[in-house]
Design a protein around this motif. Structure first.
Motif, short mmCIF file in Angstrom:
data_model
loop_
_atom_site.label_atom_id
_atom_site.label_comp_id
_atom_site.label_asym_id
_atom_site.label_seq_id
_atom_site.Cartn_x
_atom_site.Cartn_y
_atom_site.Cartn_z
N ALA B 555 0.84 -1.21 0.00
CA ALA B 555 0.00 0.00 0.00
C ALA B 555 0.87 1.25 0.00
CB ALA B 555 -0.94 -0.02 1.21
N GLY B 556 1.88 1.23 -0.82
CA GLY B 556 2.70 2.43 -0.97
C GLY B 556 3.78 2.60 0.07
N GLY B 557 4.02 1.58 0.85
CA GLY B 557 5.07 1.68 1.86
C GLY B 557 6.45 1.57 1.23
N LYS B 558 7.46 1.66 2.10
CA LYS B 558 8.84 1.59 1.59
C LYS B 558 9.25 0.14 1.40
CE LYS B 558 10.53 5.77 3.91
NZ LYS B 558 9.32 6.19 4.66
N ASP B 559 9.96 -0.14 0.32
CA ASP B 559 10.54 -1.47 0.17
C ASP B 559 11.93 -1.48 0.82
OD1 ASP B 559 12.19 -0.16 -1.54
OD2 ASP B 559 11.59 -1.25 -3.34
N ALA B 560 12.60 -2.63 0.75
CA ALA B 560 13.86 -2.76 1.51
C ALA B 560 14.86 -1.66 1.16
CB ALA B 560 14.46 -4.13 1.26
N GLY B 561 15.01 -1.39 -0.13
CA GLY B 561 15.96 -0.35 -0.55
C GLY B 561 15.57 1.00 0.03
N ALA B 562 14.27 1.32 -0.05
CA ALA B 562 13.80 2.60 0.45
C ALA B 562 13.90 2.67 1.97
CB ALA B 562 12.35 2.83 0.00
N ILE B 563 13.73 1.53 2.64
CA ILE B 563 13.85 1.51 4.10
C ILE B 563 15.29 1.88 4.50
CG2 ILE B 563 13.87 0.00 6.13
CD1 ILE B 563 11.47 -1.48 4.87
N ILE B 564 16.26 1.28 3.79
CA ILE B 564 17.66 1.57 4.10
C ILE B 564 17.94 3.06 3.83
CG2 ILE B 564 20.05 1.07 3.42
CD1 ILE B 564 18.81 -1.22 4.99
N ASP B 565 17.45 3.55 2.68
CA ASP B 565 17.63 4.98 2.39
C ASP B 565 16.95 5.84 3.45
OD1 ASP B 565 19.05 4.29 0.18
OD2 ASP B 565 17.37 4.49 -1.22
N GLY B 566 15.74 5.39 3.85
CA GLY B 566 14.97 6.12 4.86
C GLY B 566 15.70 6.18 6.19
N CYS B 567 16.39 5.10 6.54
CA CYS B 567 17.17 5.08 7.79
C CYS B 567 18.27 6.15 7.71
CB CYS B 567 17.81 3.72 8.00
SG CYS B 567 16.63 2.45 8.41
N ALA B 568 18.91 6.21 6.53
CA ALA B 568 20.01 7.16 6.37
C ALA B 568 19.47 8.59 6.36
CB ALA B 568 20.75 6.87 5.06
N ALA B 569 18.26 8.77 5.76
CA ALA B 569 17.70 10.12 5.64
C ALA B 569 16.94 10.55 6.89
CB ALA B 569 16.79 10.17 4.43
N GLY B 570 16.67 9.59 7.77
CA GLY B 570 15.96 9.93 9.00
C GLY B 570 14.45 9.84 8.90
N THR B 571 13.95 9.35 7.74
CA THR B 571 12.49 9.21 7.63
C THR B 571 11.99 7.92 8.26
OG1 THR B 571 12.88 8.37 5.41
CG2 THR B 571 12.15 10.66 5.59
N VAL B 572 12.89 6.96 8.42
CA VAL B 572 12.54 5.75 9.18
C VAL B 572 13.07 5.96 10.60
CG1 VAL B 572 12.97 3.29 9.43
CG2 VAL B 572 12.49 4.23 7.18
N LYS B 573 12.14 5.98 11.55
CA LYS B 573 12.56 6.31 12.93
C LYS B 573 12.99 5.06 13.71
CE LYS B 573 11.30 10.69 12.68
NZ LYS B 573 12.36 11.60 12.29
N ALA B 574 12.33 3.95 13.40
CA ALA B 574 12.68 2.72 14.11
C ALA B 574 12.72 1.58 13.12
CB ALA B 574 11.65 2.43 15.20
N LEU B 575 13.78 0.76 13.20
CA LEU B 575 13.92 -0.35 12.27
C LEU B 575 13.91 -1.66 13.06
CD1 LEU B 575 14.41 -1.38 9.39
CD2 LEU B 575 16.85 -1.10 9.76
N TYR B 576 13.02 -2.55 12.63
CA TYR B 576 12.88 -3.85 13.29
C TYR B 576 13.41 -4.92 12.34
CZ TYR B 576 10.66 -7.16 16.50
OH TYR B 576 10.41 -8.14 17.44
#
Lengths: 134, 826
Positions: B555-576
């Protein structure tokens, strides 16, 4: 009606026993000599300065009281030996099946029967204590 | 069918059956030492002698004699028993009767038969053998003094494993089972020989002297390495998994296992396992209680809410994966979940889903042996899924399957008899498959009756215009004629299966390649029929389950690549991270490390303190496959039950319990009361699993099917990348490992303990290499030091490195491309 006859009979038996050899032993001053095939404390036979046990696990397998713990290991020559051999005498029922099962004549039962101890831990006989050091 | 009488019992068996098979069908046991149902009859031990009335007076071996109509067989006459006792006496004459120290005792056919036939004394006398014992290798101990010359080890190694490590050497009384030049064993160490040895001549060294056979609890479960879905029997004693036990009647593979399955079981009872939750305090991970850890995780996940993301390994059970998804969707409102780096399963989640209408393979493993032609994309199919490799071996050797391999390097499969290998330049698989499709269209080999019902043929024709064999030939390094021949042979074969291994080590095997492969099978109508189809072999034990359950953003969420980028960019606040080890297994290690260092809150749930877990804020100890119940879905969509063999290590909890506890902490209610409830929820939500019940899965599992809605999708092939003076680096799986988990299995680590760089002889000569020198491999991304391994597999200019090893991380030079250009220096 009271007759003294049974009383006298009884007293005669008592009197007779006063002059007989006693059936009890004055333990611990006197001790029973066990029969040759008495099943007392276990001992591990020794050969070439080490236990003859090859850790085949037949004794813990046959033991009905599950009181024997064996752990096998590989020695320098890739042979099997018992790195741990323990008998928990509190569980042992002295049936002697372990001796029957042993394929290498490593285990025997001695005539030692004075096995009381003050601590439970002391009833667990390790390999070192079981070795027949004669 | 042939009718015959065995011990007064009437049986009717197929005409190719032997007396032994017929007796088995009638429920009569004939003793035998040299027989395994997977192998050709041998007739070496003479224990299975029987009498046939029509051949009066003769004793004939049951295992090699075919049945004939009206045969009257006797298996238990006095003469036969006498003969069998003599066979045993002769075998025991040379056999060192060292049962007390032999690990086979209890599971020894010779011992059991000696007992059954009451052979207490021996009429003969002779000296025992005095062969030296092979202690050289760490997995298989060979004591040829115990050997009874049944030949099973040599036959299984030749017929099924196709390695040929053993053969009888010398003659007469000196004959023995020998290896190459009678030296130490040096093979794949799959241990098939150990499994079939009827005595203790071949034993497993990791299990040597660990326990007696009768003291082991035997627990049937499913292997947790690759996605083949091999059934496994674990030998358990004192809450420890001590060995795997062979059962020729287990599973479709008849108990056959590879090196990882047979010798890699130590992950379950390893001393290195995590036994308590860990929380980072003052920069150091310290032991904590479950309450403390879960509260902290729940707090931080709640705070992150939709900005929380999860990466999960497809090694978890279906129930756990489903609960993971539910935790993120329902409790956190986040759609940012993915598995296997996102790309590793895109062949299924995107490729097959679009082209076939369902995200799975169309073929089953049984189709391999039923096919007339087998097209394998990459010789790595053997390394990634060795037991499927055995099926290929059997197909080629027994069923005369025509094996064609399209690969960028040679491998075990290319050495099979009559196998034809089309060696192409790295990275041009899609173009090559497009050229095959183009040839099929141009030469009018299309199955018009089938393609009539498939949408998109015109678009495909248009898309394939630029892919004439002549044009592609130059780019991929295969002659145009060879491409045309392959296309014709594939199209004209009655039944054909295409195998495509995928996984983290194969970034090029994604959506496009899967669709190019599916186009090929759709064009020729070789799909949806017995012995036909495409088998997309995903990497991990429950990869197919993760794909089926939709463990990716929908539903438009981040895929693995985007999650990693999001972690670096600060848009992913918590990673499980549940079981994933991205620091080692994802491409571009530097980027991953930087992203993980930046994310505000990192939770890792794993069996071991992995490289990634060491960076986490909270580490939760999970359970291995041996400690939990549940279901896995194999590569052929066989849903199978995993059974708990031991109690969890220390304070470890199953992933299901951890996720359920977190769900409760976040929402106030448990997601599911138990596994069965979760499974019921899966069957309701996933159409393919509809109607399944846990009880209904039985011992062999159930293969699920979904109706196909096929369509042609034109895909473009990338131009192969090449640069003067640079090598094309391919990553992939080593035969002995699967993912990063097998690094904790002692067996695989004994044989393949570290990473290496495999290169061909020409390149080694050019680089003036002699043996295992340390080389520096440098790409635009980074560099790594690897030991050289010179072999015959690699073509000139192409090098290969397995991706499993944390100490030699090849992913520090990769960046997610199919081919990485590298320079090599000493």
């Amino acid at each position: 009606m009271f007759t003294p006859v049974p009383l006298i009979k009884g007293l005669l038996i008592t009197l007779k026993h006063l002059f007989m050899k006693p059936v009890t032993l004055q333990y611990p001053d006197e001790k029973v000599a066990p029969f040759p095939r008495f099943r007392g404390l276990h001992a591990l036979n020794v050969s070439h300065n080490r236990s003859k046990c090859v850790a085949c696990y037949l004794c813990p397998t046959v033991c009905p009281a599950k009181c024997i713990t064996v752990e096998a290991a590989e020695d320098d020559k890739h042979d099997k030996y018992a790195s741990k051999y323990e008998i928990d005498l509190l569980r042992c029922i002295f049936c002697g099946y372990c001796v029957d099962a042993c394929p290498v004549d490593a285990l025997k039962m001695t005539s030692a029967y004075e096995l009381a101890s003050y601590k439970r831990d002391d009833f667990v006989f390790t390999q070192e204590r079981l070795l027949d050091k004669r | 069918m042939v009718n015959l009488t065995i011990d007064d019992k009437q049986v009717s068996v197929p005409k190719d059956a032997t007396i032994f098979d017929a007796a088995k069908a009638a429920g009569i046991r004939i003793p035998i030492l040299c027989h395994d149902k997977k192998l050709h009859p041998f007739g070496g031990c003479r224990m299975c002698l029987v009498e046939v009335e029509q051949m009066k007076g003769r004793q004939i071996p049951a295992c090699t004699t075919p049945v004939t109509e009206g045969m009257i067989v006797r298996t238990q006459t006095d003469d036969i028993i006498k003969a069998r006792r003599m066979v045993l006496e002769l075998l025991l004459l040379k056999h060192p009767i060292d049962c007390p120290v032999c690990d086979a005792a209890g599971d020894c056919d010779l011992q059991n038969l000696t007992y059954e036939y009451k052979v207490n004394s021996n009429r003969f006398q002779d000296e025992k053998f005095s062969h030296s014992i092979d202690y050289e290798n760490p997995l298989i101990e060979r004591d040829m003094n115990r050997c009874i010359h049944c030949g099973k080890c040599a036959r299984i190694c030749d017929e099924i494993v196709s390695f040929g490590a053993y053969t009888f050497i010398s003659r007469g009384i000196e004959a023995k089972m020998g290896t190459q030049f009678d030296g130490p064993l040096n093979c794949e160490f799959c241990g098939s020989c150990v499994s079939v040895c009827p005595v203790g001549a071949l034993i497993s060294r990791p299990f040597k002297f660990k326990a007696r056979w009768w003291a082991l609890d035997k627990v049937k479960t499913v292997c947790s390495y690759c996605s083949t879905g091999c059934n496994l029997t674990l030998g358990v004693k004192d809450n420890k998994v001590l060995t795997t036990i062979y059962d020729e009647n287990q599973g479709w593979h008849n108990g056959q296992l590879c090196v990882r399955g047979r010798f890699g079981y130590q992950i379950a009872s390893s001393d290195k396992r995590l036994t308590t939750p860990l929380i980072r305090k003052n920069g150091k991970l310290e032991a904590a209680s479950w309450d403390e850890a879960l509260t902290l995780v729940a707090q931080n996940l709640k705070k992150a809410g939709a900005a929380a993301a999860g990466l999960v390994t497809p090694r978890l059970t279906n129930e756990e994966l489903y609960l993971f998804k539910k935790l993120f969707k329902d409790a956190l409102g986040s759609d940012s979940i993915d598995h296997s780096a996102g790309y590793a399963h895109s062949a299924l989640t995107a490729g097959a889903a679009e082209s076939l209408g369902y995200p799975a393979s169309s073929a089953t493993i049984a189709d391999i042996q039923k096919a007339d032609l087998l097209l394998v994309v990459k010789s790595d199919a053997y390394e990634t899924h060795p037991v499927i490799g055995f099926e290929i071996n059997l197909g080629v050797k027994r069923k005369d399957v025509d094996l064609r391999i399209v690969s960028d390097k040679k491998g075990k499969l290319t050495k099979l008899p009559k196998a034809v290998t089309y060696l192409h330049k790295p990275g041009c698989e899609v173009s090559l498959l497009n050229a095959l499709a183009k040839t099929i269209i141009d030469e009018n080999l299309v199955d018009a009756a089938f393609t009539g019902g498939v949408a998109g043929l015109d678009l495909l024709k248009k898309g394939l215009e630029g892919y004439t064999p002549e044009k592609v030939a130059d780019a991929c390094g295969i002659k145009a004629d060879a491409i045309k021949t392959l296309a014709r042979d594939y199209a004209k074969a009655g039944k054909a299966v295409i195998l495509l291994p995928i996984g983290l080590g194969y970034p090029g095997h994604g959506k496009e390649l899967a669709q190019a492969v599916i186009n090929l099978s759709l064009l020729t109508g070789k799909i949806g029929k017995e012995g036909c189809g495409v088998l997309i072999m995903a990497e991990k034990n429950n990869s197919q389950g993760a794909v089926d359950l939709g463990l990716y953003p929908t539903a438009g969420g981040k895929d693995a690549g985007a999650i990693i980028d999001g972690c670096a960019a600060g848009t992913v606040k918590a990673l499980y991270l549940a079981g994933e080890n991205p620091l080692v297994s994802y491409p571009n290690q530097q980027k991953i490390a930087a992203a993980l260092a930046k994310v505000e809150f990192l939770v890792v749930q794993d069996l071991f303190l992995t490289e990634t877990a060491a960076k986490a804020h909270v580490v939760l100890p999970a359970c291995s496959f041996a400690e939990k119940d549940g279901t896995y879905t194999s590569v052929e969509r066989r849903v199978q039950r995993v059974n708990r063999a031991i109690k969890p290590m220390g304070l470890a909890k199953s992933d299901f319990d951890i996720l359920n506890a977190l769900y409760t902490a976040l929402t106030g209610n448990a997601a599911y009361a138990n596994l069965a409830e979760a499974f019921t929820a899966i069957t309701a939500a996933v159409p393919a699993y509809k109607g399944l019940t846990l009880q209904g899965l039985g011992e062999n599992g159930v293969v699920v099917h979904t109706p196909s809605k096929p369509k042609f999708v034109a895909v473009a092939g990338a131009a192969p990348r090449a640069e003067e003076g640079k090598f094309a680096l391919l990553t992939g799986s080593a035969l002995y490992h699967c993912g990063t988990m097998s690094l904790h299995g002692e067996g695989p680590m004994h044989v393949c303990p570290e990473g290496y760089l495999e290169l061909g002889r020409e390149d080694a000569k050019a680089l003036k290499l002699e043996g295992d020198e340390l080389l520096t491999v440098t790409s635009a991304t980074g560099s790594v030091k690897l030991k050289a391994k010179i072999g015959l597999r690699m073509p000139q200019g192409v090098v290969f490195a397995p991706y499993h090893f944390a100490a030699q991380p090849i992913n520090s030079v990769t960046a997610g491309d199919a081919v990485t250009l590298v320079t090599i220096s000493r």
